[in-house]
Design a protein around this motif. Structure first.
Motif, PDB file in Angstrom:
ATOM      1  N   THR A   1       0.823  -1.212   0.000  1.00 13.38           N
ATOM      2  CA  THR A   1       0.000   0.000   0.000  1.00 13.38           C
ATOM      3  C   THR A   1       0.858   1.264   0.000  1.00 13.38           C
ATOM      4  O   THR A   1       0.510   2.260  -0.645  1.00 13.38           O
ATOM      5  N   LYS A   2       1.978   1.232   0.713  1.00  8.65           N
ATOM      6  CA  LYS A   2       2.870   2.388   0.728  1.00  8.65           C
ATOM      7  C   LYS A   2       3.442   2.651  -0.658  1.00  8.65           C
ATOM      8  O   LYS A   2       3.461   3.803  -1.133  1.00  8.65           O
ATOM      9  N   TYR A   3       3.868   1.600  -1.337  1.00 13.80           N
ATOM     10  CA  TYR A   3       4.406   1.767  -2.693  1.00 13.80           C
ATOM     11  C   TYR A   3       3.296   2.199  -3.646  1.00 13.80           C
ATOM     12  O   TYR A   3       3.508   3.016  -4.538  1.00 13.80           O
ATOM     13  N   TYR A   4       2.107   1.675  -3.461  1.00 15.45           N
ATOM     14  CA  TYR A   4       0.958   2.002  -4.303  1.00 15.45           C
ATOM     15  C   TYR A   4       0.632   3.490  -4.207  1.00 15.45           C
ATOM     16  O   TYR A   4       0.326   4.147  -5.207  1.00 15.45           O
ATOM     17  N   GLU A   5       0.707   4.039  -2.983  1.00 15.37           N
ATOM     18  CA  GLU A   5       0.363   5.436  -2.778  1.00 15.37           C
ATOM     19  C   GLU A   5       1.431   6.380  -3.322  1.00 15.37           C
ATOM     20  O   GLU A   5       1.124   7.519  -3.680  1.00 15.37           O
ATOM     21  N   GLU A   6       2.676   5.938  -3.391  1.00 16.12           N
ATOM     22  CA  GLU A   6       3.776   6.816  -3.782  1.00 16.12           C
ATOM     23  C   GLU A   6       4.106   6.768  -5.265  1.00 16.12           C
ATOM     24  O   GLU A   6       4.848   7.628  -5.751  1.00 16.12           O
ATOM     25  N   HIS A   7       3.588   5.797  -6.019  1.00 18.53           N
ATOM     26  CA  HIS A   7       3.968   5.626  -7.423  1.00 18.53           C
ATOM     27  C   HIS A   7       2.721   5.590  -8.294  1.00 18.53           C
ATOM     28  O   HIS A   7       1.957   4.620  -8.271  1.00 18.53           O
ATOM     29  N   GLU A   8       2.545   6.670  -9.053  1.00 20.81           N
ATOM     30  CA  GLU A   8       1.362   6.781  -9.907  1.00 20.81           C
ATOM     31  C   GLU A   8       1.375   5.751 -11.024  1.00 20.81           C
ATOM     32  O   GLU A   8       0.346   5.162 -11.355  1.00 20.81           O
ATOM     33  N   GLU A   9       2.565   5.522 -11.606  1.00 21.71           N
ATOM     34  CA  GLU A   9       2.649   4.551 -12.708  1.00 21.71           C
ATOM     35  C   GLU A   9       2.333   3.130 -12.223  1.00 21.71           C
ATOM     36  O   GLU A   9       1.780   2.312 -12.951  1.00 21.71           O
ATOM     37  N   PHE A  10       2.660   2.872 -10.955  1.00 18.48           N
ATOM     38  CA  PHE A  10       2.335   1.568 -10.369  1.00 18.48           C
ATOM     39  C   PHE A  10       0.824   1.431 -10.205  1.00 18.48           C
ATOM     40  O   PHE A  10       0.252   0.368 -10.458  1.00 18.48           O
ATOM     41  N   GLN A  11       0.143   2.507  -9.801  1.00 19.56           N
ATOM     42  CA  GLN A  11      -1.311   2.480  -9.673  1.00 19.56           C
ATOM     43  C   GLN A  11      -1.970   2.174 -11.010  1.00 19.56           C
ATOM     44  O   GLN A  11      -2.882   1.350 -11.104  1.00 19.56           O
ATOM     45  N   ASN A  12      -1.488   2.849 -12.055  1.00 21.04           N
ATOM     46  CA  ASN A  12      -2.072   2.625 -13.387  1.00 21.04           C
ATOM     47  C   ASN A  12      -1.873   1.189 -13.840  1.00 21.04           C
ATOM     48  O   ASN A  12      -2.764   0.588 -14.445  1.00 21.04           O
ATOM     49  N   LYS A  13      -0.685   0.639 -13.547  1.00 20.75           N
ATOM     50  CA  LYS A  13      -0.404  -0.735 -13.958  1.00 20.75           C
ATOM     51  C   LYS A  13      -1.320  -1.714 -13.234  1.00 20.75           C
ATOM     52  O   LYS A  13      -1.885  -2.635 -13.845  1.00 20.75           O
TER      53      LYS A  13
END
Length: 547
Positions: free
Chosen positions: A532-544
């Motif tokens: 969740t921490k990485y998800y919140e900090e990386h927009e490109e990860f959210q899109n993926k």
């Protein structure tokens, strides 16, 4: 006058009256039936609550501790005093239970439960029998004996209940007291509980309307406690009840022979002959290790480099070390005392030390070239354990009363607890990712000084959630372009695995955790937090992930 004197004497000094013979109370056929039956029902209830569809949750250490508590209550009820070594065994069992809810690695979970099984039954046998002269084979045979023969007591709950009711009836009749009816109601309920589960299960399968009624009545409780169905719960409850009762019945039958015959009857010349030949081969092998491997001297065969030579044969050496350990123990147990044989066994043990060092050195060089895997870490751990066990065999050679079994139990248990709590997957991911960008281009496969750049990301993708803190903490430093989906494909697949185990179907922007109170696992919780921490900090990860 004599008869008169006798009469006077008898009157003045009456002979002591013969005590009236007390009526013998009927002996109970199973004096601890009430404890065993009620205890098994309570144990089955908590077993089901703790373990139904929950093999690695926070309830696991409570299950292990409760099992130990139930066994020692049985010991107290049966009049058997617990031995002091039980403190170490209970502590180790509870620690294995704690380790189970701290890891997501299926290998560690399997080894934890295997260790709990053998350690618990070792504790049972240690407390119920005089086991000072027992060896490892005696223990293993006794554990198999107890677990397999307990099936023979499958119908004992019913026959013991019948005997118990007859005993109560005879006791009431002999005492002349009016017979109470309350106990019959209680034991009627006791009989009805397991039968009611079976009958209800069968009737629900027979009639859909009846099944809906039962589901409606119990669905809220079932969902709250287990998040599952009543049929699986009923089956697990019945299994736990009959298994615990059958094992307690088996424990009550002390029919395992405690005495271990002295089998040191074989002619020592036989042992001297074959161990002497093996020792000669070991002498040559150890000299080669010292000269070629450790010293770097001598000439190798054609097309061989020192790096290739050093990185081969570690698994074979591990097996040889295990063979040596078994060889020394068997010879020490089977052959009559002989100073020459003892000297050869000491020599084989010393050669095993050199083989352990050779195997460890080869493995370390191999890891430098090809990095870490779980099996390679396990081999290094196994070599340390073999080193300690060989040291124990040396002590046994010079001191016959050395407690080898207890030494082995303590050594393996402590070493495994260290291994389990260390979470090898975390260190594997950390080490391998730290070597992604440390390659020295142009160095060959056989270079002694450099290690290859790590590239087996497929292996990292399949690591357990124990590795998540290392992976999420180091993935940004790998030098990969986050927009390049191919370079981070392994990372997305690993994240999806965490999402599948943690997501309960709510909108992704909330990212709720899919763990009930019973199923809470610290490793999965830590992985979810890192995700969740990485998800919140990386927009490109959210899109993926959203795509």
């Amino acid at each position: 006058m004599e008869p008169m004197n006798n009469t006077v004497n008898e009157t003045m000094n009456p002979s002591p009256a013969k005590p009236q013979e007390k009526e013998q109370q009927p002996k109970e056929k199973n004096p601890i039936f009430a404890f065993m039956s009620i205890g098994s029902l309570i144990y089955a209830f908590f077993y089901t609550v703790f373990l139904y569809k929950n093999s690695s949750g926070i309830t696991y250490p409570f299950f292990v501790g409760g099992t130990c508590f139930f066994f020692f209550c049985y010991l107290k009820k049966s009049g058997t005093a617990a031995k002091k070594f039980s403190i170490f065994l209970i502590t180790s069992l509870v620690l294995l239970g704690i380790s189970t809810c701290l890891t997501d690695s299926w290998v560690l979970l399997f080894l934890n439960k295997l260790g709990i099984f053998f350690l618990f039954f070792y504790m049972v046998l240690h407390n119920l029998y005089q086991d000072k002269s027992w060896d490892l084979t005696k223990y293993l045979g006794s554990i198999i004996n107890v677990t397999c023969t307990s099936i023979a007591f499958l119908f004992r709950p019913f026959t013991d209940l019948t005997d118990f009711l007859e005993d109560r009836k005879e006791l009431k009749e002999s005492s002349g007291k009016p017979e109470g009816k309350g106990k019959y109601v209680f034991f009627g309920i006791l009989i009805a509980l397991p039968l009611l589960l079976v009958v209800t299960l069968l009737l629900c399968y027979a009639d859909a309307v009846f099944s809906n009624v039962v589901n409606y009545l119990f669905s809220d409780m079932i969902e709250f406690l287990f998040e599952g169905n009543i049929w699986g719960i009923a089956a697990l409850f019945l299994f736990a009840f009959f298994a615990s009762y059958c094992l307690l019945c088996r424990f009550s039958h002390h029919n395992i022979r405690e005495e271990v015959a002295d089998k040191r009857t074989a002619e020592p010349i036989i042992g001297i002959t074959f161990t002497g030949l093996i020792s000669f081969v070991y002498l040559v092998f150890c000299l080669i290790q010292i000269i070629y491997l450790f010293g770097g001297l001598g000439t190798l065969p054609k097309n061989y480099t020192y790096a290739r030579y050093a990185r081969e044969g570690f698994f074979q050496l591990v097996f040889v070390c295990i063979i040596n350990l078994a060889l020394v123990l068997i010879c020490n147990k089977r052959f009559r005392k002989n100073k020459i044989l003892k000297g050869i066994l000491v020599f084989i043990s010393l050669c095993t030390y050199i083989m352990i060092a050779s195997s460890a050195y080869r493995m370390i060089l191999y890891i430098k070239a090809y990095h870490l895997t779980f099996l390679r870490v396990l081999v290094l751990w196994g070599l340390v354990v073999i080193f300690l066990l060989i040291s124990g065999t040396l002590a046994l050679i010079f001191r016959e009363n050395f407690p080898m079994v207890k030494y082995c139990v303590i050594t393996v248990t402590v070493m495994y607890l260290i291994f389990s709590f260390a979470h090898p997957d975390y260190w594997i991911a950390h080490y391998n990712l730290s070597h992604v960008v440390t390659a020295n281009a142009g160095t060959g496969e056989d270079s002694d000084q450099s290690s290859r750049s790590y590239s087996d990301f497929y292996y990292l993708r399949n690591l357990s959630m124990d590795a998540a803190p290392a992976i999420y903490g180091m993935v940004d430093g790998l030098g990969n372009n986050p927009e390049d989906t191919d370079s981070l494909q392994w990372f997305y697949r690993y994240s999806e695995k965490i999402l599948r185990k943690s997501w309960d179907g709510s909108p992704l922007d909330t990212l709720p955790q899919k763990q009930s109170v019973r199923e809470f696992n610290f490793s999965r919780w830590a992985a979810y937090k890192n995700y969740t921490k990485y998800y919140e900090e990386h927009e490109e990860f959210q899109n993926k992930i959203l795509n």
